[in-house]
Design an enzyme around this catalytic site. Structure first.
Site, PDB file in Angstrom:
ATOM      1  N   GLU A  96    -114.373  85.711  52.185  1.00  0.00           N
ATOM      2  CA  GLU A  96    -115.295  84.749  52.678  1.00  0.00           C
ATOM      3  C   GLU A  96    -116.799  84.992  52.095  1.00  0.00           C
ATOM      4  O   GLU A  96    -117.049  86.203  52.165  1.00  0.00           O
ATOM      5  CB  GLU A  96    -115.136  84.420  54.331  1.00  0.00           C
ATOM      6  N   ASP A  98    -120.300  83.444  52.835  1.00  0.00           N
ATOM      7  CA  ASP A  98    -121.061  82.384  53.757  1.00  0.00           C
ATOM      8  C   ASP A  98    -122.478  82.403  53.668  1.00  0.00           C
ATOM      9  O   ASP A  98    -123.425  83.293  53.193  1.00  0.00           O
ATOM     10  CB  ASP A  98    -120.924  82.982  55.206  1.00  0.00           C
ATOM     11  N   GLU A 100    -124.968  80.451  56.265  1.00  0.00           N
ATOM     12  CA  GLU A 100    -125.071  79.844  57.579  1.00  0.00           C
ATOM     13  C   GLU A 100    -126.772  79.518  57.807  1.00  0.00           C
ATOM     14  O   GLU A 100    -127.324  80.410  57.738  1.00  0.00           O
ATOM     15  CB  GLU A 100    -124.409  80.492  58.611  1.00  0.00           C
ATOM     16  N   HIS A 113    -128.512  82.698  57.228  1.00  0.00           N
ATOM     17  CA  HIS A 113    -127.799  83.872  57.678  1.00  0.00           C
ATOM     18  C   HIS A 113    -126.630  83.923  56.512  1.00  0.00           C
ATOM     19  O   HIS A 113    -125.939  83.114  56.088  1.00  0.00           O
ATOM     20  CB  HIS A 113    -127.149  83.452  59.031  1.00  0.00           C
ATOM     21  N   THR A 114    -126.376  85.334  56.031  1.00  0.00           N
ATOM     22  CA  THR A 114    -125.378  85.438  55.197  1.00  0.00           C
ATOM     23  C   THR A 114    -124.248  86.594  55.588  1.00  0.00           C
ATOM     24  O   THR A 114    -124.915  87.327  56.207  1.00  0.00           O
ATOM     25  CB  THR A 114    -125.999  85.871  53.597  1.00  0.00           C
ATOM     26  N   ASN A 123    -119.020  91.767  58.856  1.00  0.00           N
ATOM     27  CA  ASN A 123    -119.922  92.692  59.280  1.00  0.00           C
ATOM     28  C   ASN A 123    -120.895  93.154  58.265  1.00  0.00           C
ATOM     29  O   ASN A 123    -121.167  94.216  58.306  1.00  0.00           O
ATOM     30  CB  ASN A 123    -119.209  93.852  60.057  1.00  0.00           C
ATOM     31  N   ARG A 124    -121.124  92.190  57.322  1.00  0.00           N
ATOM     32  CA  ARG A 124    -121.850  92.368  56.317  1.00  0.00           C
ATOM     33  C   ARG A 124    -123.088  91.527  56.295  1.00  0.00           C
ATOM     34  O   ARG A 124    -123.553  90.860  55.136  1.00  0.00           O
ATOM     35  CB  ARG A 124    -121.400  92.450  54.802  1.00  0.00           C
ATOM     36  N   GLU A 125    -123.553  91.241  57.535  1.00  0.00           N
ATOM     37  CA  GLU A 125    -124.876  90.347  57.707  1.00  0.00           C
ATOM     38  C   GLU A 125    -126.168  90.528  56.826  1.00  0.00           C
ATOM     39  O   GLU A 125    -126.794  91.736  57.097  1.00  0.00           O
ATOM     40  CB  GLU A 125    -125.071  90.042  58.987  1.00  0.00           C
ATOM     41  N   GLY A 194    -131.129  84.229  69.287  1.00  0.00           N
ATOM     42  CA  GLY A 194    -130.241  84.766  69.946  1.00  0.00           C
ATOM     43  C   GLY A 194    -129.466  83.980  71.131  1.00  0.00           C
ATOM     44  O   GLY A 194    -129.098  84.569  72.418  1.00  0.00           O
ATOM     45  N   ARG A 258    -126.598  99.750  65.277  1.00  0.00           N
ATOM     46  CA  ARG A 258    -125.216  99.179  65.110  1.00  0.00           C
ATOM     47  C   ARG A 258    -124.397 100.049  64.406  1.00  0.00           C
ATOM     48  O   ARG A 258    -123.136  99.947  64.692  1.00  0.00           O
ATOM     49  CB  ARG A 258    -125.233  98.020  64.326  1.00  0.00           C
TER      50      ARG A 258
END
Ligand SMILES: *[C@@H]1O[C@H](CO)[C@@H](O)[C@H](O)[C@H]1NC(C)=O
Length: 273
Positions: A96, A98, A100, A113-114, A123-125, A194, A258
């Site tokens: 995918e 993305d 957004e 947001h990618t 998990n590669r934002e 958030g 994270r």
């Protein structure tokens, strides 16, 4: 000769006019009338109200391509709304790519947001502000996807690259064809600051618009500089650096909270991720 030229002009007009017809390229997949194809296929709108959002999907699947779409995002108070535009295959080990767009209250910036999923794992934002107001006009959001690289661009400016590092053991999407999807939906549990700012339903319906879809999929090019073999040149690399320095607001590759045990392997393998 004259006839030939008239024919050529006519023919190129037909080709140009048929590039990017939403009726030919996409199906509306949900929203019960909230998604509309207008102007003989030249414009598509998605809308969201308290009852439902809406969405569409490409008729075709793509395995690599240079894919451009012009989008004008929900104007005014769009807090809580998300306009998602992405390429994806299906299934638990899907790939995918993305985009957004997270809305905001009037006058405050949208977040782009990618994320990239390979073999079902994301998990590669990375998140960005834009250098313009994306609700005032249409802007072009592009994905170049070839066997060497994935490059996200906004109005021709590259903002993110995910290189093929399979030789280093990192999966790269290259065998599962993807559809193009888009949807407008309510995500006020997380999208704006958030989840602090809720969707103001008195402003509904919220509407995002699309036009000038263009997908290049033919691998050869008479000019010799096909998208299929393209990579970032020095100018492109400088542009990505400029965007990342001035507009990037989140990068998973620097989020030590994270990833206390160390970043995902691609983070150290390419400075441009
Ligand atoms: C909305 O605006 C606030 C305040 O400027 C900002 O912190 C936030 O990043 C903006 N975007 C979203 C989607 O929350």
């Amino acid at each position: 000769m004259i006839m030939g030229m008239v024919f050529l002009v006519f023919f190129s007009f037909v080709v140009a006019a048929s590039a990017g017809n939403f009726n030919q390229d996409f199906d509306i997949t949900w929203g019960n009338g909230r998604a509309k194809i207008l102007g003989n296929g030249q414009l598509l709108t998605l809308s969201l109200d308290k009852i439902s959002g809406s969405g569409f999907r490409s008729k075709k699947q793509y395995l690599f391509g240079q894919i451009d779409m012009q989008i004008k995002l929900v104007p005014g108070n769009s807090a809580g709304t998300v306009t998602a535009y992405y390429l994806s295959s299906l299934g638990s080990s899907h790939d995918e790519i993305d985009f957004e767009f997270l809305g905001n209250v009037s006058g405050e910036p949208y977040i782009l947001h990618t994320n990239i999923f390979t073999k079902g794992q994301g998990n590669r934002e990375q998140q960005f502000y834009l250098w313009f107001d994306p609700t005032k006009d249409f802007h072009t959001y592009s994905i170049l996807w070839n066997p060497q690289t994935i490059i996200y661009s906004v109005d021709g400016t590259p903002i993110r690259e995910f290189k093929n590092l399979e030789s280093k053991g990192i999966p790269f999407p290259k065998s599962q064809p993807m559809w193009i999807f888009s949807s407008l939906w309510n995500a006020d549990d997380w999208a704006t600051r958030g989840g602090l700012v809720k969707t103001d339903w008195s402003r509904a319906p919220f509407t995002a618009s699309y036009r000038n879809f263009n997908a290049q999929t033919s691998k050869s090019s008479s000019a010799g500089n096909s998208w299929f073999t393209q990579s970032l040149d020095a100018t492109g690399q400088a542009r990505i650096k400029w965007v990342q320095k001035n507009y990037m607001i989140y990068n998973y590759c620097t989020d030590t909270k994270r990833f206390p045990q160390g970043f995902p392997p691609e983070c150290s393998l390419s400075s441009k991720l």
